[in-house]
Design an enzyme around this catalytic site. Structure first.
Site, short mmCIF file in Angstrom:
data_model
loop_
_atom_site.label_atom_id
_atom_site.label_comp_id
_atom_site.label_asym_id
_atom_site.label_seq_id
_atom_site.Cartn_x
_atom_site.Cartn_y
_atom_site.Cartn_z
N ASP A 30 -61.28 28.92 57.45
CA ASP A 30 -60.21 29.55 58.24
C ASP A 30 -58.85 29.33 57.56
OD1 ASP A 30 -59.11 31.03 60.30
OD2 ASP A 30 -58.90 29.32 61.65
N GLY A 33 -58.77 23.56 69.83
CA GLY A 33 -58.20 22.43 70.56
C GLY A 33 -56.69 22.42 70.56
N LYS A 63 -56.07 16.14 67.35
CA LYS A 63 -56.56 17.43 67.86
C LYS A 63 -57.60 17.14 68.93
CE LYS A 63 -57.30 21.17 65.33
NZ LYS A 63 -56.65 22.28 66.04
N VAL A 118 -53.23 20.28 69.67
CA VAL A 118 -52.77 19.28 68.71
C VAL A 118 -51.60 18.51 69.30
CG1 VAL A 118 -51.96 18.85 66.37
CG2 VAL A 118 -53.51 20.76 66.82
#
Length: 408
Positions: free
Chosen positions: A125, A20, A36, A22
């Site tokens: 991540d 997405g 986001k 931000v």
């Protein structure tokens, strides 16, 4: 021109990732947050959104100074979004490396890792781009999102779930992955910060992934106190890696529980502001509930009123100092200063009297108190201090005020 999304006013775009865009935004209280907005191809995946909605309740339990807490979420409608604490700074991937204060970075990252794992959240991540540096302290962002959205349909739509070189071998091989995968990513991220190089080199993603699975990391240049811990974190076997608690113990980080104890909000419950007692409740916007929130304009008016009162107090103190210093040698000057201040404040009170501001009553009271306080303080100071001392105080206050204004 700003754009509204639910109760949030989007101010500017900060960046874009696999899931997405931000945006820097203002919430209903006028505070800055990070919003986001999920990409259309992610928003179109109903299964991924359903999984993310379940994970949000767990993600919002993660707290602490080294994580960007999840504050709000709305995963229905055409533009689903998540709201987190806004962290001002630059990502670790954009600051000079090797990092100067490596111990501070290592301790902060270890604390963030422990905070996530205590709440049973897996980042999935963790990498330099997801570590914001603010005054030397690391703050981990985007935790839990990659893990929640790791579905075939999302991946096929183009979102990259993880970054080669920071993903654990078991993730690359498609095996089940847990908290140990985050420990690997922690080690790779810290190795990059310590050496200034990617621990598994550069090149095509497939080549980097092959090195992660079959070759040891490049840790040349890592300090002696950190290198053994990095090797353990980057072990190919997940069982050989230390836990987040063990990492904190090795680095001397005091284990403090950051779990946010939040009660689940009942369906249809009214939205409450984050300043309420139940500060940590997920505040999901639904159409028709804007009336329960302060408008951005009202929040700005409150901020202006706070600034005005601080200026009123500061100017009153300064005028009373000057008048007290001038009272003995130059009584006319002292009288003039007090009269000018009184006239200015009373003019402000007159404006407040005829305004429609909801703060006019408090404004009138503050104006009257400031005038009485300035006069009383003037006579009190001139009674107990000499003219020279008061002049010195006034000069110091003037210099401090000028420096403060210039820095602001």
């Amino acid at each position: 021109m700003s754009e509204r999304l639910g109760p949030y006013e989007l101010l500017s775009r900060l960046g874009s990732g696999g899931f997405g865009e931000v945006h820097l935004a203002l919430d209903a209280e006028g505070r800055t947050v990070a919003v986001k907005v999920l990409h259309p191809h992610v928003a179109a995946d109903g299964g991924a959104l359903a999984r993310l909605a379940r994970e949000v309740e767990t993600m919002r339990r993660v707290g602490g100074p080294h994580v960007a807490e999840v504050l709000d979420a709305s995963l229905e409608g055409a533009r689903p979004y998540l709201v987190t604490r806004y962290v001002q700074g630059r990502p670790l991937s954009a600051v000079p490396v090797p990092v100067a204060d490596l111990r501070l970075l290592a301790g902060g990252l270890a604390d963030a890792l422990l905070a996530m794992h205590e709440a049973e959240v897996i980042h999935r991540d963790l990498k330099p781009a997801n570590v914001m540096m603010t005054e030397g302290e690391p703050v981990v962002i985007d935790f839990g999102i990659a893990s929640a959205l790791d579905t075939l349909s999302v991946t096929a739509s183009g979102a990259v779930v993880g970054t080669p070189g920071y993903l654990a071998p078991e993730v690359l091989e498609g095996r089940s992955a847990g908290a140990e995968a985050d420990v690997f990513s922690f080690g790779a991220t810290l190795a990059y910060a310590a050496t200034g190089r990617q621990p598994y080199g550069q090149g095509p993603a497939s080549a980097i992934a092959y090195r992660v699975v079959h070759h040891p990391p490049d840790l040349e240049g890592a300090p002696e106190w950190l290198a053994p811990l990095l090797r353990e974190c980057l072990a190919t076997d997940p069982a050989a890696r230390p836990t987040a608690a063990q990492i904190c113990a090795r680095l001397g980080v005091e284990p403090v529980s950051h779990i946010r104890h939040v009660a689940p909000r009942a369906s249809g419950a009214p939205v409450r502001s984050p300043s309420a007692t139940d500060d940590l409740s997920t505040r999901e916007w639904r159409p028709g509930q804007e009336r329960h929130r302060r408008s951005v304009e009202e929040s700005r008016a409150r901020h202006r009123e706070r600034v005005r009162r601080r200026w009123l107090i500061g100017s009153g103190l300064f005028v009373s100092l000057l008048a007290a210093a001038a009272r003995q040698p130059l009584p006319e000057v002292a009288l003039f200063l007090l009269a000018a201040y009184t006239l200015g404040v009373m003019s402000d009170a007159g404006v407040a009297l005829f305004s429609r501001s909801p703060f006019r009553r408090g404004r009138l009271v503050a104006d009257l108190i400031s005038v009485a306080g300035a006069v009383g303080l003037c006579f009190g100071l001139s009674t107990f201090f000499s003219t020279f001392t008061l002049a010195l105080f006034a000069g110091t206050a003037l210099v401090v005020g000028i420096v403060f204004l210039l820095s602001a």
